[in-house]
Design a protein around this motif. Structure first.
Motif, mmCIF file in Angstrom:
data_model
loop_
_atom_site.group_PDB
_atom_site.id
_atom_site.type_symbol
_atom_site.label_atom_id
_atom_site.label_comp_id
_atom_site.label_asym_id
_atom_site.label_seq_id
_atom_site.Cartn_x
_atom_site.Cartn_y
_atom_site.Cartn_z
ATOM 1 N N THR A 1 0.789 -1.226 0.000
ATOM 2 C CA THR A 1 0.000 0.000 0.000
ATOM 3 C C THR A 1 0.820 1.274 0.000
ATOM 4 O O THR A 1 0.264 2.348 0.119
ATOM 5 C CB THR A 1 -0.983 0.039 1.178
ATOM 6 N N LEU A 2 2.096 1.192 -0.137
ATOM 7 C CA LEU A 2 2.892 2.410 -0.291
ATOM 8 C C LEU A 2 3.149 2.606 -1.782
ATOM 9 O O LEU A 2 4.271 2.665 -2.237
ATOM 10 C CB LEU A 2 4.200 2.317 0.500
ATOM 11 N N ASN A 3 2.077 2.708 -2.529
ATOM 12 C CA ASN A 3 2.197 2.752 -3.976
ATOM 13 C C ASN A 3 1.726 4.072 -4.579
ATOM 14 O O ASN A 3 1.431 4.144 -5.758
ATOM 15 C CB ASN A 3 1.452 1.585 -4.607
ATOM 16 N N THR A 4 1.678 5.091 -3.776
ATOM 17 C CA THR A 4 1.353 6.430 -4.267
ATOM 18 C C THR A 4 1.997 7.434 -3.319
ATOM 19 O O THR A 4 2.405 7.090 -2.212
ATOM 20 C CB THR A 4 -0.169 6.658 -4.367
ATOM 21 N N ALA A 5 2.068 8.657 -3.758
ATOM 22 C CA ALA A 5 2.612 9.719 -2.917
ATOM 23 C C ALA A 5 1.676 9.979 -1.736
ATOM 24 O O ALA A 5 0.463 9.796 -1.833
ATOM 25 C CB ALA A 5 2.772 10.997 -3.731
ATOM 26 N N GLU A 6 2.247 10.422 -0.641
ATOM 27 C CA GLU A 6 1.442 10.702 0.551
ATOM 28 C C GLU A 6 0.323 11.700 0.240
ATOM 29 O O GLU A 6 -0.796 11.554 0.728
ATOM 30 C CB GLU A 6 2.335 11.230 1.667
ATOM 31 N N ALA A 7 0.593 12.668 -0.612
ATOM 32 C CA ALA A 7 -0.418 13.677 -0.953
ATOM 33 C C ALA A 7 -1.626 13.075 -1.664
ATOM 34 O O ALA A 7 -2.716 13.638 -1.611
ATOM 35 C CB ALA A 7 0.210 14.756 -1.835
ATOM 36 N N ASN A 8 -1.473 11.930 -2.314
ATOM 37 C CA ASN A 8 -2.568 11.282 -3.037
ATOM 38 C C ASN A 8 -3.256 10.187 -2.239
ATOM 39 O O ASN A 8 -4.240 9.626 -2.689
ATOM 40 C CB ASN A 8 -2.051 10.658 -4.336
ATOM 41 N N TYR A 9 -2.730 9.871 -1.065
ATOM 42 C CA TYR A 9 -3.173 8.677 -0.363
ATOM 43 C C TYR A 9 -4.664 8.688 -0.006
ATOM 44 O O TYR A 9 -5.351 7.684 -0.151
ATOM 45 C CB TYR A 9 -2.326 8.443 0.898
ATOM 46 N N ALA A 10 -5.180 9.814 0.412
ATOM 47 C CA ALA A 10 -6.597 9.895 0.792
ATOM 48 C C ALA A 10 -7.521 9.626 -0.394
ATOM 49 O O ALA A 10 -8.680 9.264 -0.199
ATOM 50 C CB ALA A 10 -6.911 11.259 1.397
#
Length: 140
Positions: free
Chosen positions: A103-112
């Protein structure tokens, strides 16, 4: 409690045509992993979906991994699950060498935009804890 990672076919509210199931019994885990070994891979992963695990789940998985590693000491084993939140020392002691955390497959800014039941930081903390427990974390 199911997670809602929007890309997962087993997520909360998914209408995907996939099997919904409970934990396999340890001998079922071992027989399935052995079938995989016969096909020739160098590793075997256990996959689970949902928040957890409970202490009973860790005991169940650790026992299955321990039995599997007794029979196949050269096969890398990893409990693979985005939601296996406490992949600690018990799994490492049972013979687990890696922790697959997808699940670390996107930037933190996009996670939500892809998940609301946990945060990017929750997942980053899980990977850090896996490393501290002696497991080699990997993310796809």
């Amino acid at each position: 409690m199911p997670e809602d990672c929007f890309y997962c076919s087993q997520r909360l509210g998914s209408t995907a045509d996939v099997l919904k199931y409970t934990w396999l019994k340890p001998d079922e885990v071992i027989s399935n992993a052995e079938a995989g070994v016969k096909a020739g891979p160098s590793g075997s992963c256990l996959v689970a979906s949902g928040r957890g695990p409970t202490d009973a789940d860790v005991t169940r998985v650790s026992g299955a991994i321990g039995k599997f590693k007794e029979q196949h000491p050269d096969v890398e084993s990893a409990p693979a699950s985005a939601c296996f939140r406490r992949p600690g020392e018990r799994l490492h002691q049972a013979g687990t060498t890696a922790y697959n955390h997808q699940t670390l497959n996107t930037a933190e800014a996009n996670y939500a935009d892809i998940c609301t039941t946990h945060s990017y930081q929750d997942r980053a903390d899980t990977v850090r804890k896996a490393r501290q427990a002696g497991l080699s974390p990997c993310s796809a």
